[in-house]
Write a protein that holds these residues in place. Structure first.
Motif, PDB file in Angstrom:
ATOM      1  N   ARG A   1      36.173  -1.146 -25.057  1.00 42.11           N
ATOM      2  CA  ARG A   1      35.523  -1.158 -26.404  1.00 42.11           C
ATOM      3  C   ARG A   1      35.408  -2.768 -26.637  1.00 42.11           C
ATOM      4  N   PRO A   2      35.017  -2.908 -27.854  1.00 42.29           N
ATOM      5  CA  PRO A   2      34.818  -4.257 -28.299  1.00 42.29           C
ATOM      6  C   PRO A   2      36.192  -4.621 -28.705  1.00 42.29           C
ATOM      7  N   THR A   3      36.325  -6.106 -28.785  1.00 39.52           N
ATOM      8  CA  THR A   3      37.609  -6.890 -29.570  1.00 39.52           C
ATOM      9  C   THR A   3      37.580  -6.434 -31.134  1.00 39.52           C
ATOM     10  N   GLU A   4      38.726  -6.578 -31.407  1.00 38.40           N
ATOM     11  CA  GLU A   4      38.614  -6.499 -33.047  1.00 38.40           C
ATOM     12  C   GLU A   4      37.818  -7.318 -33.618  1.00 38.40           C
ATOM     13  N   GLU A   5      37.671  -8.679 -33.142  1.00 41.22           N
ATOM     14  CA  GLU A   5      36.459  -9.468 -34.017  1.00 41.22           C
ATOM     15  C   GLU A   5      35.189  -8.811 -33.791  1.00 41.22           C
ATOM     16  N   GLN A   6      34.943  -8.495 -32.567  1.00 34.56           N
ATOM     17  CA  GLN A   6      33.470  -7.859 -32.146  1.00 34.56           C
ATOM     18  C   GLN A   6      33.116  -6.723 -33.192  1.00 34.56           C
TER      19      GLN A   6
ATOM     20  N   ILE B   1      42.394  -3.068 -16.290  1.00 32.11           N
ATOM     21  CA  ILE B   1      42.172  -2.005 -16.802  1.00 32.11           C
ATOM     22  C   ILE B   1      43.020  -1.275 -17.542  1.00 32.11           C
ATOM     23  N   SER B   2      44.316  -1.695 -17.830  1.00 31.04           N
ATOM     24  CA  SER B   2      45.103  -1.249 -18.545  1.00 31.04           C
ATOM     25  C   SER B   2      45.134  -1.737 -20.200  1.00 31.04           C
ATOM     26  N   GLN B   3      43.939  -2.626 -20.275  1.00 30.94           N
ATOM     27  CA  GLN B   3      43.715  -3.273 -21.403  1.00 30.94           C
ATOM     28  C   GLN B   3      42.573  -2.526 -22.292  1.00 30.94           C
ATOM     29  N   SER B   4      42.573  -2.552 -23.525  1.00 27.98           N
ATOM     30  CA  SER B   4      41.278  -2.067 -24.086  1.00 27.98           C
ATOM     31  C   SER B   4      40.072  -2.413 -24.336  1.00 27.98           C
ATOM     32  N   SER B   5      40.144  -3.764 -24.050  1.00 28.48           N
ATOM     33  CA  SER B   5      38.858  -4.777 -24.133  1.00 28.48           C
ATOM     34  C   SER B   5      38.977  -5.535 -23.011  1.00 28.48           C
TER      35      SER B   5
ATOM     36  N   GLY C   1      29.004 -14.931 -24.866  1.00 28.76           N
ATOM     37  CA  GLY C   1      30.436 -15.176 -24.797  1.00 28.76           C
ATOM     38  C   GLY C   1      31.187 -14.210 -25.282  1.00 28.76           C
ATOM     39  N   GLU C   2      32.495 -14.381 -25.643  1.00 28.11           N
ATOM     40  CA  GLU C   2      33.247 -13.349 -26.036  1.00 28.11           C
ATOM     41  C   GLU C   2      33.195 -12.980 -27.405  1.00 28.11           C
ATOM     42  N   THR C   3      32.525 -13.626 -28.217  1.00 28.32           N
ATOM     43  CA  THR C   3      32.126 -13.519 -29.761  1.00 28.32           C
ATOM     44  C   THR C   3      30.924 -12.648 -29.829  1.00 28.32           C
ATOM     45  N   SER C   4      30.171 -12.553 -28.779  1.00 25.99           N
ATOM     46  CA  SER C   4      28.843 -11.881 -28.866  1.00 25.99           C
ATOM     47  C   SER C   4      29.263 -10.175 -29.385  1.00 25.99           C
ATOM     48  N   ILE C   5      28.428  -9.838 -29.887  1.00 19.65           N
ATOM     49  CA  ILE C   5      28.534  -8.217 -30.225  1.00 19.65           C
ATOM     50  C   ILE C   5      27.441  -7.400 -29.534  1.00 19.65           C
ATOM     51  N   ALA C   6      26.807  -8.116 -28.589  1.00 18.75           N
ATOM     52  CA  ALA C   6      25.735  -7.425 -27.688  1.00 18.75           C
ATOM     53  C   ALA C   6      26.611  -6.470 -26.593  1.00 18.75           C
ATOM     54  N   ALA C   7      25.873  -5.659 -26.522  1.00 16.43           N
ATOM     55  CA  ALA C   7      26.593  -4.340 -25.691  1.00 16.43           C
ATOM     56  C   ALA C   7      26.557  -5.234 -24.240  1.00 16.43           C
ATOM     57  N   PRO C   8      27.683  -4.646 -23.163  1.00 16.91           N
ATOM     58  CA  PRO C   8      27.399  -5.193 -21.844  1.00 16.91           C
ATOM     59  C   PRO C   8      26.364  -4.591 -20.908  1.00 16.91           C
ATOM     60  N   LYS C   9      25.858  -5.119 -19.928  1.00 20.73           N
ATOM     61  CA  LYS C   9      24.895  -4.713 -19.039  1.00 20.73           C
ATOM     62  C   LYS C   9      25.172  -3.650 -18.172  1.00 20.73           C
TER      63      LYS C   9
END
Length: 265
Positions: free
Chosen positions: A126-131, A51-55, A31-39
């Protein structure tokens, strides 16, 4: 006589300094709180707003289904770069721009000039601030069928890998159907058009300082005059246009301008 039509615009994806970035864990990765890298190789249905967003946390879809983005690169920032860095540090954007630009060209099978003249671009997340606060230090780069300037992103084939190999299909090359190049909508060259992006000029090496708008425009104009004339097989009379970029894009890593030929071919 040459009728010179200047065109100025900003780059599609070169706002990497502050981060047109892509990322978040893929579906099934916690989920969104996971810090695992995308695939790597994942596909998504992204919009120009996404695509205008950072996460980004858009769900992964089967690449056999309709999609507008395909992840072609996933990596981790160097430890030295993130040691004291904030999430929005421009240095992260510079690193990703250098890294993913080369990987994007390899992924599509085209050189820098060909890729810039296509309707394909890339965005990074990039990750969210929480990640980030929890230790996530990855980045994700996605191939997309369009840019932030597009009305909507184009549907990609099952994979965009090798899409520009050989002689690319005009479906993916950039043309314009308007009186001038500046500010006009980019369309596929497979559609009726009046301008085609035909060549590019490299204006400096990676370490060069920005020479200023006037120098960039003058060098672009002079090169495009000769280059487009050669592309058109040296007609007596022809029109050409050019798109040059500014200091922000230079600082992000772009060193090229685009030359346009007035042609319906």
């Amino acid at each position: 006589m040459l009728r010179r039509l200047a065109a100025t615009s900003v780059a599609l994806l070169l706002a990497a300094l502050t981060g047109c970035s892509l990322s978040n864990a893929d579906s099934g990765g916690g989920g969104e709180t996971s810090i695992a890298a995308p695939k790597l190789g994942s596909c998504r249905v992204l919009t120009t707003d996404d695509i205008s967003q950072s996460s980004n946390s858009s769900p992964v879809v089967d690449c056999r289904e309709e999609h507008t983005a395909e992840t072609f690169a996933v990596g981790s920032f160097p430890t030295g770069l993130t040691l004291n860095a904030e999430l929005d540090d421009p240095a992260l954007g510079k690193y990703v721009y250098r890294t993913c630009t080369k990987q994007f060209q390899s992924f599509l099978g085209g050189d820098e000039s060909l890729v810039m003249r296509s309707l394909l671009s890339w965005a990074w997340f990039r990750p969210t601030e929480e990640q980030w606060d929890r230790g996530a230090r990855w980045y994700r780069c996605d191939a997309i069928g369009g840019s932030e300037d597009s009305d909507e992103l184009r549907t990609l084939p099952r994979t965009a890998k090798g899409l520009l190999l050989g002689r690319p299909d005009d479906t993916w090359m950039t043309c314009i159907d308007a009186e001038t190049v500046a500010g006009s909508e980019k369309i596929p060259c497979s559609e009726s058009h009046s301008w085609r992006a035909v060549t590019t000029i490299k204006l400096g090496d990676e370490d060069a300082e920005y020479p200023g708008d006037d120098v960039v425009e003058a060098q672009t104009r002079d090169f495009c005059s000769d280059s487009v004339g050669a592309w058109l097989n040296y007609p007596v009379d022809f029109d050409f246009g050019y798109t040059y970029f500014h200091e922000a894009e230079w600082e992000a890593g772009n060193r090229r301008s685009i030359c346009w030929a007035k042609t319906d071919q």
